[in-house]
Design a protein around this motif. Structure first.
Motif, PDB file in Angstrom:
ATOM      1  N   GLY A 178       0.851  -1.180   0.000  1.00 27.10           N
ATOM      2  CA  GLY A 178       0.000   0.000   0.000  1.00 27.10           C
ATOM      3  C   GLY A 178       0.890   1.234   0.000  1.00 27.10           C
ATOM      4  N   SER A 179       0.365   2.365  -0.481  1.00 28.93           N
ATOM      5  CA  SER A 179       1.220   3.554  -0.436  1.00 28.93           C
ATOM      6  C   SER A 179       1.383   4.043   0.995  1.00 28.93           C
ATOM      7  CB  SER A 179       0.752   4.663  -1.383  1.00 28.93           C
ATOM      8  OG  SER A 179      -0.602   4.887  -1.288  1.00 28.93           O
ATOM      9  N   ASP A 180       0.483   3.647   1.872  1.00 33.17           N
ATOM     10  CA  ASP A 180       0.651   3.959   3.295  1.00 33.17           C
ATOM     11  C   ASP A 180       1.998   3.463   3.828  1.00 33.17           C
ATOM     12  OD1 ASP A 180      -2.366   4.592   3.542  1.00 33.17           O
ATOM     13  OD2 ASP A 180      -1.591   4.784   5.588  1.00 33.17           O
ATOM     14  N   PHE A 185      -4.893  14.693   2.900  1.00 37.51           N
ATOM     15  CA  PHE A 185      -5.033  13.332   3.437  1.00 37.51           C
ATOM     16  C   PHE A 185      -4.617  13.330   4.922  1.00 37.51           C
ATOM     17  CE2 PHE A 185      -3.409   8.702   3.046  1.00 37.51           C
ATOM     18  CZ  PHE A 185      -4.673   8.188   3.238  1.00 37.51           C
ATOM     19  N   TYR A 199      -1.155  12.034   6.667  1.00 39.76           N
ATOM     20  CA  TYR A 199       0.149  12.687   6.586  1.00 39.76           C
ATOM     21  C   TYR A 199       0.589  13.205   7.953  1.00 39.76           C
ATOM     22  CZ  TYR A 199      -0.880  12.833   1.526  1.00 39.76           C
ATOM     23  OH  TYR A 199      -1.201  12.523   0.243  1.00 39.76           O
ATOM     24  N   SER A 213      -1.135  15.639  -1.664  1.00 40.93           N
ATOM     25  CA  SER A 213      -1.794  14.805  -2.659  1.00 40.93           C
ATOM     26  C   SER A 213      -2.249  15.659  -3.827  1.00 40.93           C
ATOM     27  CB  SER A 213      -2.983  14.050  -2.042  1.00 40.93           C
ATOM     28  OG  SER A 213      -3.973  14.927  -1.558  1.00 40.93           O
ATOM     29  N   SER A 268      -7.176  14.638  -1.954  1.00 41.29           N
ATOM     30  CA  SER A 268      -8.268  14.134  -1.134  1.00 41.29           C
ATOM     31  C   SER A 268      -8.150  14.865   0.201  1.00 41.29           C
ATOM     32  CB  SER A 268      -8.158  12.631  -0.904  1.00 41.29           C
ATOM     33  OG  SER A 268      -9.153  12.230   0.010  1.00 41.29           O
ATOM     34  N   ASP A 328       1.731  12.647  -3.753  1.00 41.64           N
ATOM     35  CA  ASP A 328       0.831  11.494  -3.713  1.00 41.64           C
ATOM     36  C   ASP A 328      -0.191  11.600  -4.844  1.00 41.64           C
ATOM     37  OD1 ASP A 328      -0.939   9.498  -3.053  1.00 41.64           O
ATOM     38  OD2 ASP A 328      -1.086  10.038  -0.932  1.00 41.64           O
ATOM     39  N   ALA A 358      -2.417   9.487  -5.801  1.00 40.52           N
ATOM     40  CA  ALA A 358      -3.375   8.387  -5.601  1.00 40.52           C
ATOM     41  C   ALA A 358      -4.553   8.456  -6.575  1.00 40.52           C
ATOM     42  CB  ALA A 358      -3.884   8.404  -4.167  1.00 40.52           C
ATOM     43  N   TYR A 359      -5.009   9.667  -6.895  1.00 41.20           N
ATOM     44  CA  TYR A 359      -6.223   9.837  -7.714  1.00 41.20           C
ATOM     45  C   TYR A 359      -5.934  10.325  -9.118  1.00 41.20           C
ATOM     46  CZ  TYR A 359      -8.426   9.289  -3.208  1.00 41.20           C
ATOM     47  OH  TYR A 359      -8.810   8.790  -1.998  1.00 41.20           O
ATOM     48  N   THR A 402      -1.190   4.426  -5.739  1.00 41.01           N
ATOM     49  CA  THR A 402      -1.825   3.316  -5.032  1.00 41.01           C
ATOM     50  C   THR A 402      -2.684   2.516  -6.002  1.00 41.01           C
ATOM     51  OG1 THR A 402      -3.361   2.696  -3.285  1.00 41.01           O
ATOM     52  CG2 THR A 402      -3.753   4.805  -4.340  1.00 41.01           C
ATOM     53  N   SER A 453      -5.333   1.074  -4.733  1.00 40.35           N
ATOM     54  CA  SER A 453      -6.556   0.948  -3.936  1.00 40.35           C
ATOM     55  C   SER A 453      -7.734   1.724  -4.511  1.00 40.35           C
ATOM     56  CB  SER A 453      -6.309   1.454  -2.517  1.00 40.35           C
ATOM     57  OG  SER A 453      -5.264   0.744  -1.907  1.00 40.35           O
ATOM     58  N   LYS A 454      -7.495   2.605  -5.463  1.00 43.54           N
ATOM     59  CA  LYS A 454      -8.574   3.466  -5.926  1.00 43.54           C
ATOM     60  C   LYS A 454      -8.959   3.102  -7.367  1.00 43.54           C
ATOM     61  CE  LYS A 454      -8.228   5.181  -1.899  1.00 43.54           C
ATOM     62  NZ  LYS A 454      -7.290   6.154  -1.385  1.00 43.54           N
ATOM     63  N   ARG A 468      -3.588  -4.485  -0.829  1.00 41.43           N
ATOM     64  CA  ARG A 468      -2.577  -3.561  -0.305  1.00 41.43           C
ATOM     65  C   ARG A 468      -1.379  -3.494  -1.253  1.00 41.43           C
ATOM     66  NH1 ARG A 468      -4.201  -0.563   1.123  1.00 41.43           N
ATOM     67  NH2 ARG A 468      -2.761   0.269   2.640  1.00 41.43           N
ATOM     68  N   LEU A 469      -1.466  -2.584  -2.206  1.00 47.21           N
ATOM     69  CA  LEU A 469      -0.368  -2.428  -3.162  1.00 47.21           C
ATOM     70  C   LEU A 469      -0.227  -0.967  -3.574  1.00 47.21           C
ATOM     71  CD1 LEU A 469       1.813  -3.716  -4.979  1.00 47.21           C
ATOM     72  CD2 LEU A 469       0.014  -4.157  -6.677  1.00 47.21           C
TER      73      LEU A 469
HETATM   74  C1  LIG Z   1      -6.488   6.114  -0.313  1.00 47.64           C
HETATM   75  C2  LIG Z   1      -5.303   6.976  -0.291  1.00 47.64           C
HETATM   76  C3  LIG Z   1      -4.046   6.423  -0.076  1.00 47.64           C
HETATM   77  C4  LIG Z   1      -3.944   5.016   0.427  1.00 47.64           C
HETATM   78  O1  LIG Z   1      -3.272   4.197  -0.354  1.00 47.64           O
HETATM   79  P1  LIG Z   1      -3.034   2.682   0.079  1.00 47.64           P
HETATM   80  O2  LIG Z   1      -2.227   2.235  -1.074  1.00 47.64           O
HETATM   81  O3  LIG Z   1      -4.375   2.021   0.165  1.00 47.64           O
HETATM   82  O4  LIG Z   1      -2.299   2.671   1.359  1.00 47.64           O
HETATM   83  C5  LIG Z   1      -2.934   7.243  -0.150  1.00 47.64           C
HETATM   84  N1  LIG Z   1      -3.072   8.568  -0.387  1.00 47.64           N
HETATM   85  C6  LIG Z   1      -4.272   9.129  -0.574  1.00 47.64           C
HETATM   86  C7  LIG Z   1      -4.378  10.584  -0.809  1.00 47.64           C
HETATM   87  C8  LIG Z   1      -5.425   8.351  -0.510  1.00 47.64           C
HETATM   88  O5  LIG Z   1      -6.627   8.906  -0.627  1.00 47.64           O
END
Ligand SMILES: *Cc1c(COP(=O)(O)O)cnc(C)c1O
Length: 352
Positions: free
Chosen positions: A83-85, A109, A112, A154, A158, A183, A185-186, A209, A211-212, A220-221
């Motif tokens: 996961g990016s976490d 987010f 952070y 991000s 988000s 980040d 992510a989106y 990520t 996850s989205k 978890r990647l």
């Molecule tokens: C959902 C989200 C993540 C989480 O990513 P994972 O790979 O599920 O840990 C990271 N950054 C932002 C901004 C998110 O919204």
């Protein structure tokens, strides 16, 4: 003797994802498309081929190759994470020393600041303007004023759902010597990625990520893309088998299906536009303060009575995310969106 938790750990408040059974879950920005159902046979075959008695490939070679091919980056400049976490924790934990200054913005987010605190960084949080738009100038001003060691943000953001232009992001990276952790992510839902040029900068780590947009929050990647020097350091400090073999196998299947990824991104974008357009029709209802045109897979809505509306939606078995006076609503299936829109319209026209 008794062991006492230290003050820092004792006072932490755990991340609190919404628990409970709801018919409609629009709270976590997950995809409403499940590739595990679409590619059931491929997923099962990939899992069956795993050598369960062996450690996974520590370099996640095949997976990074597929990721690189899909996004057009050199796999040598990519690190996979749980996961990016996990990658955020590794970067903050190892790249910054205790007490180093970490600049983030609010709203952004929530994790952070949380990780900044856990890893004993000095959190500096710059408030965004009233319109929630973050400009390159805002970031550079905050950097000049606070002299942080790293900046974490991000894009698209988000929860605001706003995107900063590629030019602006590059302007920030090129005009600061702080480490920029970006980040994306989106970004699959927008078009301002700087991933293809990330390797050129020695002060940039870009996070992705699965996850989205990719619809595999369960496995978890996540990935980091950066320059060779940083990638080498990241590989030294992460745990060697951080991405398990099942996740590597499923991720490899997924990135072998670029048509699936492109198609589901299009479907999700259609859904968020539908959700946005229909919530916009409610914008003249009493109590609606503002609505942002989203570059993400969710809609961000400001209300006079966010708490009330949130609770009423819950009574309808619809769960969204409440953040202060705002609701963040994930784009769902047509049916889910329609139920949300219908319930929201009904709640907003009710006398409060
Ligand atoms: C959902 C989200 C993540 C989480 O990513 P994972 O790979 O599920 O840990 C990271 N950054 C932002 C901004 C998110 O919204």
């Amino acid at each position: 003797m008794t062991y006492e938790l230290n003050e820092k750990v004792k006072n932490l408040i755990p991340y609190d994802p919404v628990a409970g059974d709801y018919e409609i879950r629009l709270d976590a920005n997950e995809s409403f498309i499940d590739p595990g159902k679409l590619f059931r046979e491929d997923f099962l075959a990939a899992v069956a081929a795993v050598d369960f008695n062996r450690y996974p490939d520590p370099a996640a070679t095949e997976l990074r190759k597929k990721f690189g091919a899909f996004y057009g980056v050199d796999p040598e400049n990519v690190v996979a994470g749980n996961g990016s976490d996990e990658l955020i924790t590794v970067i903050l934990g190892a790249f910054l020393r205790p007490g180093d200054k970490l600049l983030s913005f609010s709203p952004d987010f929530s994790m952070y600041q949380f990780y900044g605190e856990v890893y004993e960084k000095t959190n500096i949080v710059a408030e965004k303007q009233e319109d929630l738009i973050l400009t390159a100038g805002d970031v550079i001003d905050a950097v000049r004023k606070n002299r942080p060691n790293a900046v974490l943000l991000s894009n698209p953001c988000s929860p605001t759902s706003l995107v900063m232009s590629r030019e602006d992001v590059l302007h920030i990276v090129e005009n600061t010597s702080a480490l920029i952790i970006l980040d994306e992510a989106y970004m699959d839902f927008s078009d301002q990625s700087i991933m293809k040029v990330a390797e050129k900068y020695d002060n940039l780590i870009l996070l992705k990520t699965c996850s989205k947009a990719l619809g595999v929050a369960a496995i978890r990647l996540g990935f980091a893309v950066s320059c060779p020097k940083i990638i080498r350091a990241l590989n030294c400090v992460r745990s060697p088998y951080n991405v398990n073999a099942i996740t590597q196998a499923i991720g490899t299947v997924l990135f072998s299906k670029p048509e699936y990824i492109r198609k589901s991104v299009e479907e999700i974008k259609k859904s968020r536009t539908y959700l946005y357009e229909n919530i916009k029709k409610l914008a003249n209802s009493p109590g609606v303060r503002s609505l942002i045109k989203p570059e993400t897979n969710f809609v961000f809505l400001e209300l006079d009575h966010a708490e009330f509306v949130y609770n009423e939606l819950r009574k309808n078995s619809i769960i969204v995310r409440k953040l202060g006076d705002y609701l963040r609503i994930t784009a769902g299936t047509q049916k889910e969106n329609d139920r949300l829109i219908q319930a929201l319209g009904e709640i907003l026209t009710r006398k409060i």
